[in-house]
Design a protein around this motif. Sequence first.
Motif, PDB file in Angstrom:
ATOM      1  N   VAL A  87      40.790  28.417  42.967  1.00 31.70           N
ATOM      2  CA  VAL A  87      39.472  27.806  42.802  1.00 31.70           C
ATOM      3  C   VAL A  87      38.426  28.899  42.985  1.00 31.70           C
ATOM      4  O   VAL A  87      38.397  29.568  44.019  1.00 31.70           O
ATOM      5  CB  VAL A  87      39.243  26.688  43.833  1.00 31.70           C
ATOM      6  CG1 VAL A  87      37.826  26.126  43.712  1.00 31.70           C
ATOM      7  CG2 VAL A  87      40.272  25.576  43.657  1.00 31.70           C
ATOM      8  N   LEU A  88      37.585  29.096  41.992  1.00 31.47           N
ATOM      9  CA  LEU A  88      36.598  30.173  42.013  1.00 31.47           C
ATOM     10  C   LEU A  88      35.625  29.992  43.181  1.00 31.47           C
ATOM     11  O   LEU A  88      35.111  28.896  43.420  1.00 31.47           O
ATOM     12  CB  LEU A  88      35.831  30.201  40.698  1.00 31.47           C
ATOM     13  CG  LEU A  88      34.973  31.440  40.426  1.00 31.47           C
ATOM     14  CD1 LEU A  88      35.845  32.689  40.322  1.00 31.47           C
ATOM     15  CD2 LEU A  88      34.174  31.248  39.137  1.00 31.47           C
ATOM     16  N   SER A  89      35.384  31.094  43.914  1.00 32.46           N
ATOM     17  CA  SER A  89      34.460  31.070  45.051  1.00 32.46           C
ATOM     18  C   SER A  89      33.154  31.763  44.676  1.00 32.46           C
ATOM     19  O   SER A  89      33.051  32.429  43.650  1.00 32.46           O
ATOM     20  CB  SER A  89      35.092  31.762  46.258  1.00 32.46           C
ATOM     21  OG  SER A  89      35.097  33.167  46.080  1.00 32.46           O
ATOM     22  N   ALA A  90      32.164  31.642  45.545  1.00 35.97           N
ATOM     23  CA  ALA A  90      30.862  32.265  45.296  1.00 35.97           C
ATOM     24  C   ALA A  90      30.954  33.787  45.295  1.00 35.97           C
ATOM     25  O   ALA A  90      30.099  34.469  44.711  1.00 35.97           O
ATOM     26  CB  ALA A  90      29.861  31.796  46.352  1.00 35.97           C
ATOM     27  N   SER A  91      31.991  34.323  45.918  1.00 40.79           N
ATOM     28  CA  SER A  91      32.164  35.776  45.992  1.00 40.79           C
ATOM     29  C   SER A  91      32.670  36.377  44.685  1.00 40.79           C
ATOM     30  O   SER A  91      32.682  37.594  44.517  1.00 40.79           O
ATOM     31  CB  SER A  91      33.154  36.126  47.106  1.00 40.79           C
ATOM     32  OG  SER A  91      34.468  35.715  46.751  1.00 40.79           O
TER      33      SER A  91
END
Length: 269
Positions: A87-91
């Motif tokens: 799941v893509l994170s803000a980082s």
Amino acid sequence: MKEYTVAAVQMNSQPDLDLNLEQAYGFIKEAAGKEATLVALPENFAFLGKLDARLEESEKISVQAEKFLADTAREFGIYLLGGSYPVLSASGKVFNRSTLISPDGSTLASYDKIHLFDVDLEGGESYRESDYVQPGENEPVTYKSEDLGIIGLSVCYDLRFPELYRVLSKNGAELLAVPSAFTRTTGKDHWHPLLRSRAIENTCYVVAPAQTGLHGKSRKTYGHSLVIDPWGSVLADAGEDTGIIYGRCDPKHLEEVRRSIPSLKHRQL
């Protein structure tokens, strides 16, 4: 906690999302037909390829994986553990996320893998999970259900950190979930003793659905999905083939083991 059947699915996921979801669906359907209340999928069930490819495809994988888990749990009326998926994170990196889905398709709990697999093994085998994966917050996750009791969530490499499982047991865990893609190199020596230790020291059931075989061109996983009881006895071992294993989670047996060996009550730290 009621007495119920848990099913651990052993997969050979590839860098092919559609193929993996088709494989998972067939296993879930089979387990539901045998009246499993909880069906657990392994780590990276939806996509198992190079970490950079997993990052590039993360948004597509997560959307389809989450829809698949919700739809399939609802279709068969089961609790479904979505082992893990990116799941893509803000980082800009991805979380390695495990989710517990209810029979109505809603998400009951989610956990992002805390401990990242950065190792150099003999023979030039090397992994740098932290290059692409963002560790979750250091917050152990449990979920309490009238049907399943209290489940503690974890993912693969977490298995080597007993302090996580001690916190889960302090928070009431009765079943520890350890979806994994353990390497063949380490699995042959460490997989069984580590899982049995987590069951014994916390007097918990353990369900550990795993990946097996060759993934892509070079990555090899150990297989041997396990269901273990609170005494440390192996109730089922999947060996090296893909398939499903089953075990019964019995609250009376759990109570008997904890009464016989009340180590959780004797903790001093």
